[in-house]
Design a protein around this motif. Structure first.
Motif, short mmCIF file in Angstrom:
data_model
loop_
_atom_site.label_atom_id
_atom_site.label_comp_id
_atom_site.label_asym_id
_atom_site.label_seq_id
_atom_site.Cartn_x
_atom_site.Cartn_y
_atom_site.Cartn_z
N ARG A 73 65.09 -25.95 106.86
CA ARG A 73 65.77 -26.01 105.55
C ARG A 73 65.33 -24.84 104.67
O ARG A 73 66.14 -24.29 103.90
CB ARG A 73 65.46 -27.34 104.87
CG ARG A 73 66.11 -28.54 105.56
CD ARG A 73 65.49 -29.85 105.11
NE ARG A 73 65.99 -30.98 105.90
CZ ARG A 73 65.31 -32.10 106.12
NH1 ARG A 73 64.10 -32.26 105.60
NH2 ARG A 73 65.83 -33.06 106.85
N GLU A 192 62.04 -26.34 97.22
CA GLU A 192 63.30 -27.06 97.05
C GLU A 192 63.86 -27.60 98.36
O GLU A 192 64.88 -28.28 98.36
CB GLU A 192 64.31 -26.14 96.37
CG GLU A 192 63.93 -25.80 94.93
CD GLU A 192 64.83 -24.75 94.30
OE1 GLU A 192 65.66 -24.16 95.04
OE2 GLU A 192 64.69 -24.51 93.09
N ASP A 194 64.28 -30.11 101.25
CA ASP A 194 64.07 -31.56 101.34
C ASP A 194 62.94 -31.89 102.30
O ASP A 194 62.86 -31.33 103.40
CB ASP A 194 65.35 -32.24 101.82
CG ASP A 194 66.47 -32.21 100.78
OD1 ASP A 194 66.15 -31.96 99.60
OD2 ASP A 194 67.64 -32.43 101.15
#
Length: 484
Positions: A73, A192, A194
């Motif tokens: 991510r 940021e 997840d």
């Protein structure tokens, strides 16, 4: 463009406890880009405590699938922001925008590489006696202190932080003051993502060395990963000795380029000029010495002087610029003084650089080329972190290798020849951690890099980079034998 930064401690973005801030400047024109916290030892203490607390929760250090997904991510968020990150990198560091774009792309690639390895940290089991088993497992070492330089702050952050996180460590990152804003922007992209638990990654900026010193001395920090000068690396080794922490140190180089008589001189000269002036010569693998077979020496001298002299120097954001400013006036003045001493001592000044006329700031230097015979000269032995190149000649392979190996460093070198067997035997004889054949400055996430001798300890990139952040645990059990 303003990009003010904050510290990240325990999952919270916050100013320094000392209440101080410092400005980040564009080295191309001196303009203020933003401000960042000027942190101290109390900030460092809080960050290490947060990292230790996060490490002691098994949800991160023992959860490779979570670590993989957080890294993936993060890579996605970096990729989505890659153009803005590249522009901020050029504004803050001064390097040419194309180089910044390449650096951000390489950083994204490296994060994804270690995301894949996060789920492959195998151990092994064997039966030492009937019913008696020895299990060997890899465990995260603990809290890692990562001290990042300013010359390639994106990829040099990622090549330490990504394997540390993949291994299950937590981290306190201390970026260079000159590139604090782009470092904070990259860590924000990670924060940021997840799934990242609070405290796993902490960020502290500073203008001095209080934070870095605390990380090196703290008994709660198990690993220090540092890229920078040999002198600072030695101080880190000494300060870390009482706590016996693991050290991953990349400490510079003095790269030789060995050019044999069978090459096409003009394209090789162009390639070497680019290799010598990457990040304005402020890269530890940049070409520093060019050793040329005597039969092609004069031809290479003329071609290399022409290639260096034709490079367009200017603001890294401008179209067509090939070399930007040095990182700041202090660095520029230091490099200029060492180059002046070189000009006074060299056998021949082939191309005299110096400050360009009409530059928007005082941090620009034009490339300099000198020729010299004695390999003991200070400017052949010392890593001068700027656009200075030294030309030397040799008669045969043995002399070329002997000259190249006369150095305290051993980070990288390149060989230029059409003869395959020669390239391999010379590469084998060179005392360097990386040797390129008919290329220079090619680095990959998959391939370990690091230096011999004073160029440092350990390896970064590749699978072996994980080893600096892992411990091996032996678990013995006498399980017995059925029916006995």
């Amino acid at each position: 463009m303003s990009a003010d930064a904050l510290n990240l401690v325990g999952g919270i973005w916050q100013p320094s406890l000392a209440g101080r801030v410092a400005e980040s400047h564009n080295p191309a024109d001196g303009s203020v880009l933003g401000v960042f916290p000027d942190s101290g030892r109390e900030d460092a203490r809080m960050a290490v405590e947060a990292a230790a607390k996060a490490f002691n929760r098994a949800g991160w250090s023992q959860n490779p699938r979570l670590r993989q997904m957080v890294l993936l991510r993060w890579a996605d968020r970096m990729e989505q922001a890659q153009e803005s990150l590249a522009k901020l990198l050029t504004l803050e560091n001064g390097k040419v925008l194309a180089q910044s774009r390449g650096e951000i792309a390489a950083a994204v690639s490296e994060i994804r590489y270690y995301a894949g390895l996060a789920r492959y940290l195998p151990g092994h089991v064997f039966e030492v006696e009937p019913g008696c088993y020895s299990t060997l497992i890899k465990e995260a070492a603990g809290v890692t202190g990562i001290i990042v330089p300013w010359n390639a702050p994106a990829v040099l952050l990622i090549r330490s932080l990504a394997p540390a996180l993949a291994a299950g460590c937590t981290a306190v990152v201390k970026p260079a003051a000159q590139t604090a804003l782009v470092s904070a922007a990259m860590i924000r992209a990670l924060h940021e993502a997840d799934g990242l638990p609070d405290g796993v990654v902490n960020l502290l900026s500073e203008t001095g060395a209080d934070v870095a010193s605390f990380l090196v001395e703290s008994p709660d920090v198990e690993v220090i990963s540092f890229t920078g000068s040999n002198q600072v690396g030695q101080k880190i080794m000494a300060a870390a000795a009482p706590t016996m922490k693991r050290l991953s140190l990349e400490l510079g180089g003095k790269s030789c380029c060995l050019v044999f008589d069978d090459v096409d001189v003009a394209p090789v000269a162009d390639a070497l000029a680019r290799a010598a002036t990457i990040i304005s010569g402020q890269q530890c693998t940049a070409a520093r010495r060019v050793l040329v077979h005597a039969s092609r020496y004069e031809e290479m001298k003329a071609a290399l002087a022409g290639a260096l002299g034709s490079l367009r120097v200017g603001n890294g954001m401008d179209e067509g610029v090939q070399m930007g400013p040095l990182i700041d006036e202090a660095a520029c003045s230091h490099v200029e003084s060492r180059i002046q001493a070189t000009l006074d001592a060299a056998d021949e000044v082939v191309l005299r650089g110096g400050r360009p006329e009409g530059a928007a700031s005082s941090s620009f230097l034009l490339p300099t080329l000198v020729a010299h015979r004695d390999t003991g000269a200070f400017f052949i032995q010392e890593e001068i972190f700027g656009p200075l190149l030294v030309l030397e000649s040799f008669e045969d392979e043995a002399e070329a290798v002997g000259r190249a190996n006369h150095t305290e460093y051993g980070l990288s070198a390149s060989i230029w020849t059409r003869h395959g067997a020669r390239a391999m035997r010379v590469a084998r004889a060179l005392r360097n951690g990386t040797v390129w054949i008919n290329d220079h400055n090619k680095l990959f996430a998959e391939a370990e890099t690091g230096g011999y001798r004073r160029s440092g300890l350990g390896r970064l990139h590749g699978y072996d980079a994980l080893l600096d952040f892992l411990e091996t645990k032996h678990i013995y059990q006498d399980a017995g034998v059925v029916g006995v």
